[in-house]
Design a protein around this motif. Structure first.
Motif, PDB file in Angstrom:
ATOM      1  N   GLU A   1       4.403   6.134 -40.157  1.00 52.87           N
ATOM      2  CA  GLU A   1       5.824   6.411 -40.010  1.00 52.87           C
ATOM      3  C   GLU A   1       6.562   5.278 -39.302  1.00 52.87           C
ATOM      4  OE1 GLU A   1       6.090   9.333 -42.251  1.00 52.87           O
ATOM      5  OE2 GLU A   1       7.814   9.249 -40.909  1.00 52.87           O
TER       6      GLU A   1
ATOM      7  N   SER B   1      11.317  11.223 -38.158  1.00 52.45           N
ATOM      8  CA  SER B   1      11.004  12.330 -39.057  1.00 52.45           C
ATOM      9  C   SER B   1      10.280  13.469 -38.372  1.00 52.45           C
ATOM     10  CB  SER B   1      10.133  11.820 -40.208  1.00 52.45           C
ATOM     11  OG  SER B   1       8.857  11.412 -39.698  1.00 52.45           O
TER      12      SER B   1
ATOM     13  N   ASP C   1       9.998   3.461 -34.738  1.00 57.77           N
ATOM     14  CA  ASP C   1      10.244   4.241 -35.950  1.00 57.77           C
ATOM     15  C   ASP C   1      11.725   4.571 -36.048  1.00 57.77           C
ATOM     16  OD1 ASP C   1       9.500   7.729 -36.730  1.00 57.77           O
ATOM     17  OD2 ASP C   1      10.353   6.144 -37.980  1.00 57.77           O
TER      18      ASP C   1
ATOM     19  N   SER D   1      13.112   6.391 -38.553  1.00 54.72           N
ATOM     20  CA  SER D   1      13.408   7.612 -39.289  1.00 54.72           C
ATOM     21  C   SER D   1      13.436   8.860 -38.422  1.00 54.72           C
ATOM     22  CB  SER D   1      12.372   7.812 -40.400  1.00 54.72           C
ATOM     23  OG  SER D   1      11.097   8.087 -39.838  1.00 54.72           O
TER      24      SER D   1
ATOM     25  N   ASP E   1       7.938   1.611 -38.340  1.00 52.22           N
ATOM     26  CA  ASP E   1       8.435   0.470 -39.091  1.00 52.22           C
ATOM     27  C   ASP E   1       8.117  -0.867 -38.436  1.00 52.22           C
ATOM     28  OD1 ASP E   1      10.940   2.756 -39.138  1.00 52.22           O
ATOM     29  OD2 ASP E   1      10.099   2.093 -41.062  1.00 52.22           O
TER      30      ASP E   1
END
Length: 124
Positions: free
Chosen positions: A110, A102, A98, A100, A112
């Protein structure tokens, strides 16, 4: 683009251990939050563990105290050490990345990038 490849799965008796590895291609590994998920037959894919860029780690309650996630940024590799395995740990294990970060590390949407998965079978 990042490609992930898991290894280390197999058949083990209950109470045994396995160490899964996830090798990543590309130069962005250190920026990735790395997660492990698993999917048992007939069930949804579920969160197992994650390690953030800061090296903070989080675990599902079902594996806490038995599994340990780690990362080696120099080798673009993440690991999942699984001890005291139980038959209910049987599943295909996937690593995921991931970009991001987040904070929603438990949410598979979430992430990728995904590996192809490795089978873990724990016999009773």
């Amino acid at each position: 683009q990042v490609q992930l490849a898991e290894s280390g799965g197999g058949l083990v008796q209950a109470g045994g251990s396995l160490r899964l590895s996830c090798a990543a291609s590309g130069r962005t590994f250190s920026r990735l939050v790395m997660g492990w998920f698993r999917q048992a037959p007939g069930k949804e894919r579920e969160f197992v563990a994650t390690i953030r860029r800061s090296a903070n780690t989080y675990y599902a309650d079902s594996v806490k105290g038995r599994f340990t996630i780690s990362r080696d940024n120099a080798r673009n590799t993440a690991h999942l050490q699984m001890n005291s395995l139980k038959p209910e740990d049987t599943a295909v294990y996937y690593c995921a990345g991931d970009l991001s970060d987040s904070g929603r590390y438990y949410d598979l949407d979430e992430y990728d990038y995904w590996g192809q998965g490795t089978q873990v079978t724990v016999s009773s």
